[in-house]
Scaffold this motif. Structure first.
Motif, PDB file in Angstrom:
ATOM      1  N   LEU A  68       0.933  -1.227  -0.017  1.00 26.49           N
ATOM      2  CA  LEU A  68       0.142  -0.079  -0.249  1.00 26.49           C
ATOM      3  C   LEU A  68       0.750   1.498   0.123  1.00 26.49           C
ATOM      4  O   LEU A  68       1.746   1.515   1.083  1.00 26.49           O
ATOM      5  N   LEU A  69       0.615   2.256  -0.852  1.00 18.94           N
ATOM      6  CA  LEU A  69       1.276   3.353  -0.908  1.00 18.94           C
ATOM      7  C   LEU A  69       0.089   4.706  -0.699  1.00 18.94           C
ATOM      8  O   LEU A  69      -0.944   4.552  -1.591  1.00 18.94           O
ATOM      9  N   VAL A  70       0.389   5.081   0.530  1.00 17.13           N
ATOM     10  CA  VAL A  70      -0.249   6.293   0.546  1.00 17.13           C
ATOM     11  C   VAL A  70       0.097   7.653   0.141  1.00 17.13           C
ATOM     12  O   VAL A  70       1.130   8.011   0.994  1.00 17.13           O
ATOM     13  N   ASN A  71      -0.347   8.331  -0.806  1.00 21.04           N
ATOM     14  CA  ASN A  71       0.277   9.621  -0.893  1.00 21.04           C
ATOM     15  C   ASN A  71      -0.372  10.615  -0.346  1.00 21.04           C
ATOM     16  O   ASN A  71      -1.843  11.099  -0.858  1.00 21.04           O
ATOM     17  N   ASN A  72       0.117  10.931   0.678  1.00 16.72           N
ATOM     18  CA  ASN A  72      -0.607  11.930   1.618  1.00 16.72           C
ATOM     19  C   ASN A  72       0.139  13.462   1.704  1.00 16.72           C
ATOM     20  O   ASN A  72      -0.647  14.529   1.890  1.00 16.72           O
TER      21      ASN A  72
END
Ligand code: NAP
Length: 257
Positions: free
Chosen positions: A83-87
């Motif tokens: 999972l990549l969370v671009n925040n």
């Protein structure tokens, strides 16, 4: 592709605000979480607070060397990314300490300083895509993977095109329109990756009191992070979604593009 048991996540800009809440929740739910922070000390402090299987990774999303080093670290320690969370994002590149109203007033399309606009888009749009492209090989190595990008309902063209929307004056060229561009690019990515193991989601937090808006948001950071956390944990959503809190979206949480 390899068989893995542990879910491995990376959250960018996770030392504070919504990103910190997402990283904490992923750690609480058994993920190995890489807590991305451009400032190493702040990243270390966040990891100390998050606990579980969280680890710090120095990551400035506008710095290609920093991105490459983060990929190398996660490749050698974990070998894949679930999972990549671009925040990570910024709301302005002008003088610090201004109220939200002052920032929005200065970022109207008629007068927005182009250099400040480029700086904000460099982070919110190009940096976010650069991180995503760099981590695609590790996402491809997971059995199934997801990219969750924190956008904003403020970037919705449908909502802002309606004169009935009382908040549309907050749709500025520098920040709001950067989220519209982000939505376009990540919808394009969802289509691009449709036949792969990687799903792509966009999500808006609530209007949340964080440094991004001079702490003038009306939701606490816990309240405002509910929908981003739901999407970060959900494995069964259809790719290409854009959701947000029910007060911006419908009861189904779907935000119009
Ligand atoms: N707050 C709201 O009402 C709201 C509403 C809609 C959408 N959003 C979105 O929610 C996300 C999180 O925002 P937030 O409200 O939690 O803001 P925040 O508290 O200001 O957090 C932003 C995070 O991004 C990091 N960051 C900024 N530039 C970076 C870069 N070049 N490389 C790596 N990290 C960088 C910041 O690091 P530093 O601590 O070092 O500055 C911080 O960790 C953003 O995408 C924002 O656009 C927020």
């Amino acid at each position: 592709m390899q068989t893995e048991t542990k879910k491995v996540a990376l959250v960018t800009g996770a030392n504070t605000g919504v990103g910190f809440q997402i990283a904490k929740s992923l750690a609480d739910n058994g993920y190995i979480v890489y807590v991305g922070a451009r400032n190493q000390e702040k990243g270390g402090a966040a990891v100390a607070e998050i606990g579980g299987q969280s680890k710090a990774v120095q990551l400035d999303i506008t710095d290609l060397q920093s991105i490459d080093a983060a990929v190398t670290q996660i490749q050698s320690e974990a070998g894949y990314l679930t999972l990549l969370v671009n925040n990570a994002a910024i709301s302005n590149a002008g003088n610090p300490g201004r109220t939200m109203e002052e920032v929005l007033g200065a970022q109207r399309a008629s007068i927005a300083p182009i250099d400040e606009m480029k700086t904000v888009w460099e982070t919110n749009v190009f940096g976010t895509l650069a991180v995503t492209q760099a981590f695609l090989p590790l996402l491809r190595k997971a059995e199934t993977a997801r990219i969750v990008t924190v956008s904003s309902a403020l970037g919705s063209l449908t909502l802002n095109a309606s004169p009935a929307n009382p908040y549309r004056s907050a749709f500025d060229a520098v920040y709001g329109a950067s989220k519209t561009a982000l939505n376009g690019i990540f919808l394009s990515l969802a289509i691009d990756l449709e036949s792969t193991n990687i799903k792509v989601h966009l999500v808006s937090p609530g209007f949340t009191a964080t440094a991004l808006n001079n702490f003038q948001g009306t939701d606490t950071v816990e309240e405002g992070s509910i929908e981003p956390i739901r999407v970060a944990l959900a494995e069964d959503m259809a790719t290409g979604s854009f959701t947000g809190p029910a007060n911006y979206a419908g009861s189904d949480n779907i935000v119009p593009w």
